[in-house]
Scaffold this motif. Structure first.
Motif: not given
Length: 368
Positions: A345-368
């Protein structure tokens, strides 16, 4: 008529006849030298192969300087590595047991290392200390003079032509100069054509304002990356980098940003200028964290003093990341990365797309 006046008149007539004879010789020499210039220029303009053109120039010059022996050499810009362009029954005496050019005369090295003096004539070379390394070669063939010309190809190589002459068949210096100038002009024209071809090729692949790949070149190149990844079961990532600044983009600010992006990645990674406010990266990775390391590094670099007055850097970047093989094509990778960038939303930073969802870090991919 007094004897003195008659003698003076005869001397004038003799001088005039000599001058006419020389001018006729000069005319014939020039006519022969430039007789096939239309064909030469046409070959150069059509981009004929360098080797083919050089062969033609060699044949032409040897025919033009029939009383001289022409030697063609190439050396690197540091004058350390030398080779004969053409070998024959005369110059093979200059080769060592490994069929390489042995020692090179000091006079020749000095000449090659002096691009500001592209022509030179040395006389009495049989006894000149600068030519002592080739003394046996020179004396065997009774060479007394050598005229030289050098031409740089602009890519680190120097092409030299040496015309060795014997005293009894020495060509007038003016005519030799004409031949050397012609050879230099021919080679310079060829190298300028090659340079133009290279620049046109670069311009067709890269955006001149950023030095980054154009979109179609990026797509072609990244297609090769994906083929290699499929073949060797490797990972890759695409980063969509959107400029958040709404101000008019200044070319120098965009170029500074492009330079930092290129410093952030490896030489074999790809960066392209996709549109007015978007740049795209394609990188080879081993781990999912590699791509976000690149994104974080790029964002951090925007806070350096080098960007203190850069409006683009000040307003920040939205970076979206998508991975292969999670997406199997460049189109799906780019769409996923672009949507991840938009999710900020026009905020500086990065987001990761992984299997249709957006994450702040790859460490969050497999979190419960």
């Amino acid at each position: 008529m007094p004897t003195d006046s008659l003698n003076a008149l005869l001397e004038q007539q003799q001088a005039l006849r000599s001058r006419i004879a020389y001018l006729e010789k000069e005319r014939d020499f020039i006519k022969s030298l430039y007789s096939n210039m239309p064909q030469v220029l046409q070959s150069i303009s059509k981009g004929a192969l360098l080797g083919t053109l050089l062969d033609g120039f060699k044949i032409k010059l040897q025919a033009q300087l029939s009383s001289a022996y022409c030697l063609f050499l190439v050396c690197d810009k540091d004058c350390l590595q030398w080779r004969l362009q053409y070998t024959d029954g005369i110059n093979d005496a200059l080769l060592n047991s490994n069929s390489l050019l042995g020692v090179v005369p000091k006079a020749l090295v000095t000449f090659a290392a002096s691009p500001s003096c592209p022509k030179r004539h040395d006389s009495s070379i049989q006894n000149a200390s600068g030519w002592d390394h080739w003394s046996s070669f020179i004396k065997k063939h009774a060479f007394t003079d050598v005229s030289m010309v050098s031409v740089s190809d602009g890519q680190g190589a120097i092409y030299l032509m040496l015309a060795f002459q014997r005293e009894e068949h020495r060509l007038e210096s003016e005519l030799m100069t004409l031949a050397l100038d012609a050879y230099s002009s021919w080679l310079s024209a060829v190298f300028e054509r090659e340079k133009a071809d290279y620049l046109l090729l670069e311009d067709s692949h890269r955006d001149p304002s950023t030095g980054l790949l154009r979109r179609y070149s990026f797509e072609n190149s990244f297609g090769i990356v994906l083929k290699d990844a499929r073949r060797h079961f490797l990972r890759a990532a695409v980063l969509s980098i959107k400029l958040l600044s709404n101000s008019t983009i200044k070319e120098e600010e965009l170029k500074a940003l492009a330079d930092v992006m290129q410093e952030t990645v490896r030489d074999n990674d790809l960066i392209a200028y996709f549109g007015e406010r978007e740049l795209v990266m394609g990188i080879r990775i081993q781990h999912l964290t590699d791509a976000e390391i690149v994104a974080a590094k790029l964002l951090k670099s925007l806070h350096s003093s080098a960007f203190s007055g850069n409006k683009l850097a000040h307003d920040g970047l939205s970076i979206g990341i998508a991975f292969y093989p999670e997406h199997s094509s460049l189109d799906t990778l780019y769409q996923a990365a672009s949507m991840a960038a938009n999710s900020l939303k026009n905020v500086s930073g990065y987001r990761i797309e992984f299997h249709g969802k957006y994450y702040k870090s790859s460490a969050d991919f497999y979190s419960i």
